[in-house]
Design an enzyme around this catalytic site. Structure first.
Site, PDB file in Angstrom:
ATOM      1  N   SER A 175      19.376  98.279  89.418  1.00  0.00           N
ATOM      2  CA  SER A 175      19.957  96.990  89.045  1.00  0.00           C
ATOM      3  C   SER A 175      21.442  97.061  89.343  1.00  0.00           C
ATOM      4  O   SER A 175      22.022  98.162  89.376  1.00  0.00           O
ATOM      5  CB  SER A 175      19.749  96.756  87.546  1.00  0.00           C
ATOM      6  OG  SER A 175      20.614  95.749  87.065  1.00  0.00           O
ATOM      7  N   TYR A 188      19.616  99.107  78.520  1.00  0.00           N
ATOM      8  CA  TYR A 188      19.195  98.774  79.886  1.00  0.00           C
ATOM      9  C   TYR A 188      20.200  99.331  80.914  1.00  0.00           C
ATOM     10  O   TYR A 188      19.812  99.976  81.896  1.00  0.00           O
ATOM     11  CB  TYR A 188      19.086  97.248  80.020  1.00  0.00           C
ATOM     12  CG  TYR A 188      18.579  96.777  81.354  1.00  0.00           C
ATOM     13  CD1 TYR A 188      17.213  96.720  81.613  1.00  0.00           C
ATOM     14  CD2 TYR A 188      19.457  96.388  82.363  1.00  0.00           C
ATOM     15  CE1 TYR A 188      16.743  96.291  82.845  1.00  0.00           C
ATOM     16  CE2 TYR A 188      18.997  95.951  83.594  1.00  0.00           C
ATOM     17  CZ  TYR A 188      17.635  95.906  83.828  1.00  0.00           C
ATOM     18  OH  TYR A 188      17.175  95.472  85.046  1.00  0.00           O
TER      19      TYR A 188
HETATM   20  C1  BGC Z   1      18.462  92.146  84.784  1.00  0.00           C
HETATM   21  C2  BGC Z   1      18.506  90.636  84.708  1.00  0.00           C
HETATM   22  C3  BGC Z   1      19.899  90.141  85.050  1.00  0.00           C
HETATM   23  C4  BGC Z   1      20.425  90.771  86.324  1.00  0.00           C
HETATM   24  C5  BGC Z   1      21.877  90.416  86.619  1.00  0.00           C
HETATM   25  C6  BGC Z   1      18.955  92.571  86.120  1.00  0.00           C
HETATM   26  O1  BGC Z   1      18.843  93.938  86.275  1.00  0.00           O
HETATM   27  O2  BGC Z   1      17.131  92.590  84.542  1.00  0.00           O
HETATM   28  O3  BGC Z   1      18.147  90.192  83.412  1.00  0.00           O
HETATM   29  O4  BGC Z   1      19.874  88.723  85.213  1.00  0.00           O
HETATM   30  O5  BGC Z   1      20.302  92.173  86.255  1.00  0.00           O
HETATM   31  O6  BGC Z   1      22.706  90.504  85.486  1.00  0.00           O
END
Ligand code: BGC
Length: 290
Positions: A175, A188
């Site tokens: 991400s 996360y």
């Molecule tokens: C997340 C999303 C988020 C995006 C940008 C992703 O890794 O799971 O919820 O919108 O990152 O912030």
């Protein structure tokens, strides 16, 4: 030069961009692929993109078997073979039995996409150990367990002439939050930072075996995980302040990149993270400040 406007159709009609013509060259024939969390969102698009590129596909899921069956049927409609396997990627036994069933069915695996992931958001002071452990368990430990089985199989089999220049390709879905700090989502962001360093360390370790390990770091992609960020016009417009390219990403934006990354067209791409984010990593707040 005029600025690109925010595309209102993209916000009003979630299907609009999903209908864009997408082309997948069939370069993955003879390369069975396993995609975790393949029954929804990015995983689903990746599974279908790999099938459209010629791969037979193992569709992993943990909830919603019907959605997994639906993906498998779509893979078959593309002329490829598919099986669905229920497995919780954070559970060692589940993962080992999934890999042995998959290899039993298709003979081997050439491509593994570590995609399964989730969010359990909370302000830091309220975050429970359960929320922390769940996210680290699925997003990071889950990627470790699947990566380990993938590497064992790639090592065992090695390079197969005329199929691929590499002995196997592993993609770790990360991400933008492997780099961008994210208040209210510490579990996360920590999991994705961990994915990055696991991916790079592993890539360094197995590159001499001709195994390619890379990461893909999506920005805001229109999937169920971030629905509140795009489903209303207000939310969408606010999201666009973080996206210089002025549109949300679609699952196929990721699928097309993954199909390339696991193909021999990307044979010299090793241990890198490909950001697919409409420019979210460009510090858009600084376009007019600083
Ligand atoms: C997340 C999303 C988020 C995006 C940008 C992703 O890794 O799971 O919820 O919108 O990152 O912030």
């Amino acid at each position: 030069m005029t600025e690109r406007p925010i595309d209102p159709a993209a916000s009003a009609d979630p299907e609009a961009r999903a209908q864009w013509p997408v082309r997948f060259p069939t370069i993955l024939e003879g390369q069975p692929a396993l995609v975790t969390g393949a029954n929804s969102g990015i995983g689903r698009a990746v599974a279908l993109g790999l099938a459209a590129s010629g791969a037979d596909v193992v569709v992993n899921y943990v909830v919603d078997p019907q959605a997994a069956d639906d993906v498998a049927h779509q893979v078959e409609a593309l002329g490829r073979k598919a099986i669905t396997i229920k497995a919780d990627v954070s559970n060692e036994e589940d993962v080992q039995s999934m890999f042995s069933s998959a290899i039993g069915r298709f003979g081997t695996l050439h491509i593994v996409v570590n995609n399964a992931g989730l969010q359990r958001d909370a302000p830091f002071h309220d975050m429970t150990l359960e929320q922390w452990n769940k996210v680290i368990g699925v997003n990071l430990t889950g990627q470790f367990l699947c990566a380990r089985e993938a590497i064992r199989e790639f090592k065992r089999r090695g390079v197969v002439k005329d199929i691929s220049a590499a002995a196997g390709k592993l993609v770790c879905m990360s991400s933008v939050h492997q780099e961008i700090p994210w208040a209210g989502h510490a579990n996360y962001a920590a999991s994705k930072g961990g994915v990055m360093q696991m991916m790079r360390s592993l890539a360094q370790e197995v590159a001499p075996l001709a195994i390619r390990v890379n990461g893909v770091a999506p920005g805001a992609i229109r999937t169920p995980i971030n629905r509140p960020a795009w489903e209303t016009t207000e939310a969408y417009d606010s999201l666009m302040t973080l996206v210089p390219y002025r549109r949300i990403g679609e699952p196929n934006d990721i699928a097309q990149a993954v199909a390339w990354l696991v193909s021999d067209a990307a044979d010299y791409v090793v241990g890198t993270t490909l950001f697919i984010d409409g420019g979210m990593m460009l510090f858009p707040g600084f376009a007019s400040g600083g």
